[in-house]
Enzyme design. Structure first.
Site, PDB file in Angstrom:
ATOM      1  N   CYS A  79     -37.406 -60.579  33.538  1.00 36.07           N
ATOM      2  CA  CYS A  79     -38.605 -60.829  32.684  1.00 36.07           C
ATOM      3  C   CYS A  79     -39.975 -60.102  33.545  1.00 36.07           C
ATOM      4  O   CYS A  79     -40.082 -59.032  33.096  1.00 36.07           O
ATOM      5  CB  CYS A  79     -38.787 -62.492  32.700  1.00 36.07           C
ATOM      6  SG  CYS A  79     -39.911 -62.886  31.283  1.00 36.07           S
ATOM      7  N   HIS A 169     -33.351 -64.755  31.883  1.00 35.04           N
ATOM      8  CA  HIS A 169     -33.399 -65.240  33.238  1.00 35.04           C
ATOM      9  C   HIS A 169     -32.150 -65.921  33.535  1.00 35.04           C
ATOM     10  O   HIS A 169     -31.822 -67.057  33.450  1.00 35.04           O
ATOM     11  CB  HIS A 169     -34.523 -66.670  33.127  1.00 35.04           C
ATOM     12  CG  HIS A 169     -35.911 -66.415  32.984  1.00 35.04           C
ATOM     13  ND1 HIS A 169     -36.753 -66.250  34.119  1.00 35.04           N
ATOM     14  CD2 HIS A 169     -36.657 -66.099  31.829  1.00 35.04           C
ATOM     15  CE1 HIS A 169     -38.028 -65.918  33.855  1.00 35.04           C
ATOM     16  NE2 HIS A 169     -37.899 -65.704  32.345  1.00 35.04           N
ATOM     17  N   GLU A 171     -31.146 -66.901  36.386  1.00 36.54           N
ATOM     18  CA  GLU A 171     -31.286 -67.885  37.489  1.00 36.54           C
ATOM     19  C   GLU A 171     -31.198 -69.328  36.838  1.00 36.54           C
ATOM     20  O   GLU A 171     -31.018 -70.390  37.400  1.00 36.54           O
ATOM     21  CB  GLU A 171     -32.389 -67.727  38.196  1.00 36.54           C
ATOM     22  CG  GLU A 171     -33.765 -67.953  37.612  1.00 36.54           C
ATOM     23  CD  GLU A 171     -34.416 -66.960  36.654  1.00 36.54           C
ATOM     24  OE1 GLU A 171     -35.670 -67.145  36.241  1.00 36.54           O
ATOM     25  OE2 GLU A 171     -33.662 -65.905  36.435  1.00 36.54           O
TER      26      GLU A 171
END
EC number: 4.3.3.6
Length: 198
Positions: A79, A169, A171
């Protein structure tokens, strides 16, 4: 294997948890002195790219990190991190590291799709969950850049050498294959003795 995570702003803790669950050692980069520690790879997390870019210079971390990336250190950028790597931004005059030969559009999905979740194929990995939060996307990529994923005909993941840039994302989802791919890049780098640690 030690991974450094830029921790001046943004969503860095989730990356740390994901990498540590895969057996990697992590350090957080908050100030210039943190760069004196050896590390094998770098995470540029999501957050506010403008703030991160400003802090990188104010904290005197920018030049050292740029040199490491240019020298081939593996980097995973998500991002805002993708924005930091991009050579060009189509809707912003700023350029930060400029090491990834792509053109990125910031906040590209607008208010209605400011945040959304989908699943899409990532080359070499398979279908993965993708969480987008006020995300950029890649408008164009130079021919030497490998496009890894599209969503709605827009490029959302690329690899250029040891640099991986993502609009989303990884994660934030349970799937760990993208981080595993990144750790594989680092392992190859260590094996071939071409990582720049310090």
């Amino acid at each position: 294997m030690r991974v450094a995570i830029l921790a001046v702003q943004g969503a860095f803790i989730e990356h740390r948890k994901k990498l540590e669950s895969l057996g990697a050692e992590c350090i957080e980069l908050r100030k210039k002195e943190d760069l004196e520690q050896p590390f094998d790879g770098l995470i540029l997390p999501g957050g506010e790219s403008t703030v991160q870019g400003k802090l990188l210079r104010e904290l005197e971390m920018y030049d050292s990190l740029k040199e490491k990336i240019e020298s081939g250190m593996p980097v995973l950028a998500t991002c805002a991190g993708l924005i930091l790597l991009a050579e060009h931004l189509s809707n912003d005059e700023h350029v930060y590291f400029g090491t990834l030969p792509v053109t990125v559009r910031r906040n590209a999905y607008g208010r209605q799709l400011g945040s959304f979740h989908t699943d899409a194929e990532v080359k070499g990995i398979g279908e993965v969950p993708m969480t987008f939060i006020r995300a950029p996307y890649i408008e164009t990529a130079d021919e030497q850049v490998q496009v890894l994923a599209h969503v709605d005909d827009r490029i959302v993941a690329v690899q250029y050498g040891a640099q991986i840039g993502l609009s989303f994302h990884p994660e934030l989802d349970a799937d760990s294959r993208i981080h595993e791919k990144f750790l594989g890049l680092i392992a190859d780098c260590i094996k071939n003795n071409n990582c720049r640690k310090n």
